[in-house]
Design an enzyme around this catalytic site. Structure first.
Site, PDB file in Angstrom:
ATOM      1  N   CYS A  31      13.051  10.383  -3.981  1.00 53.85           N
ATOM      2  CA  CYS A  31      13.923   9.258  -4.076  1.00 53.85           C
ATOM      3  C   CYS A  31      15.358   9.741  -4.435  1.00 53.85           C
ATOM      4  CB  CYS A  31      13.482   8.301  -4.953  1.00 53.85           C
ATOM      5  SG  CYS A  31      13.611   8.402  -6.879  1.00 53.85           S
ATOM      6  N   THR A  32      15.627  10.919  -4.727  1.00 57.37           N
ATOM      7  CA  THR A  32      16.755  11.619  -5.171  1.00 57.37           C
ATOM      8  C   THR A  32      18.051  10.912  -4.257  1.00 57.37           C
ATOM      9  OG1 THR A  32      15.603  13.416  -5.878  1.00 57.37           O
ATOM     10  CG2 THR A  32      18.139  13.458  -5.943  1.00 57.37           C
TER      11      THR A  32
END
Length: 388
Positions: free
Chosen positions: A92-93
């Site tokens: 999800c960075t």
């Protein structure tokens, strides 16, 4: 008349009524999605991740015979066995509000395209159902274009896509909203579902896009969000409370509003527990204490602002300490997870980057496994599943 050999049915179009659906767990982390899937009756037969710390925790808990520690870019469709469901908690960075917001073009979240490449390489063996989990920021990344691109890519591979949001707070005392994309080669009956708890208004755009193939499965209402429970998961036997000087420094950093909040708790006749985050405001480190008996969203503990502290207050006292790995595990619904093989920092990182076990269990029980078994159509008989 000579017998003509019939072409074996494609696995992706057959449903199981009894056998445990077979699952591949991409971006497996420490295996919390696996725990939820298994609670619903699935069997994880293949898993992959790259991070050595997560690998240590996963293989210590589940063994390593089915686990592949490799960059997903080096994995091919031929490496994945016959499965009914592919689970993907891709990074999800680049999608998180706390990240860089580069979206699916970012170096981490772009691994989504490696996942779909593998599905394509599986050809007729690709699974009947795919499930992707990520932060809710995915829905608004690049004005919604990243979500539309992901749905379009799954459409290209033959999947109709549903999108739902589910907060871990419905199962555990932690605020952790997440987004789930569910792709089906054989889409279930569609229902009109505007503004529901699972598909709120901010998710409706994807369903109204005529260029995308979507569906909305009929699902029960999830449990109501919890309003308390943090105090029940706190380790009472912990001896890690900060000394008087460090506690005073914590209290001195609070804003007037925060100071009043903690002081009310300190004067209470009973002991209360709260969580706190360290923030930087105008270059000054301050602490913010949640007003309720619920933990904030656990995160990967790479920096001080990502770690949560526990505040114990009441009967004239205030104590503060960092949250423990065991408390992280309990807040993710994995209370009995074996942490003996990991350092505290490894445990905090693994759990902070994971998915809530009972949230996956609920989604699997009410959606994913019935979908695999062909039980989500009004008139669609389930067939016997035969794995090659």
């Amino acid at each position: 008349m000579p017998l003509v050999a019939q072409e074996p049915p494609r696995l992706s179009t057959i449903r199981s009524t009894s056998a445990a659906p077979r699952v591949a767990e991409f971006f497996a982390g420490i295996g919390l999605a696996r725990l939820g899937l298994e609670q619903a009756g699935a069997e994880v037969v293949w898993a992959n991740d790259l991070d050595p710390n997560k690998t240590l925790l996963y293989t210590s808990r589940f063994g390593g015979d089915h686990y592949v520690e490799r960059d997903i870019a080096t994995i091919t469709g031929a490496d994945v066995p016959d499965i009914d469901l592919a689970w993907s908690s891709f990074p999800c960075t680049d999608l998180s509000l706390a990240g860089n917001r580069r979206g699916l073009a970012g170096s981490s979240s772009a691994t989504f395209w490696e996942f779909t490449r593998i599905l394509e390489e599986m050809g007729d063996r690709r699974p009947a159902v795919v499930a992707l989990e990520n932060v809710t920021g995915f829905a608004t990344s690049h004005g919604g274009d990243d979500m539309a691109s992901a749905v379009a890519e799954l459409n290209r591979l033959g999947y109709s896509v549903d999108v739902v949001t589910l907060d871990a707070r419905r199962f555990v005392p932690q605020s952790r909203p997440r987004l789930f994309l569910v792709g089906a080669l054989d889409a279930p009956d569609d229902v009109h579902d505007p503004g529901s708890e699972l598909r709120p208004d901010w998710l409706q755009t994807v369903f109204g896009d005529p260029a995308l193939t979507t569906h909305r499965a009929a699902l029960p209402a999830p449990p109501a969000p919890l309003t308390s429970g943090l105090g029940e998961v706190v380790e009472r036997s912990s001896t890690l409370w900060w000394d008087a000087d460090r506690t005073r420094s914590f209290l001195d950093s609070l804003s007037p509003l925060q100071t009043e909040r903690v002081e009310l708790l300190r004067r209470g006749r009973t002991v209360s527990y709260r969580t706190a985050y360290r923030r930087t405001r105008k270059g000054v480190a301050i602490w913010e204490v949640r007003p309720d008996d619920i933990a904030g969203c656990l995160r990967t503990a790479r920096g001080g602002s990502s770690k949560q502290a526990v505040v114990r207050a009441g009967r004239g006292q205030v104590q503060v300490r960092w949250m423990t790995g065991r408390e992280y595990a309990r807040l993710m619904g994995a209370g009995d997870y074996d942490l003996s093989a990991a350092r505290t920092s490894q445990a905090l990182f693994g759990f902070g980057d994971a998915v809530c076990v009972p949230a996956v269990g609920w989604l699997s029980e009410h959606y994913l496994l019935p979908l695999v078994r062909g039980a989500m159509r009004a008139q669609s008989p389930a067939l016997e599943l035969v794995h090659g």
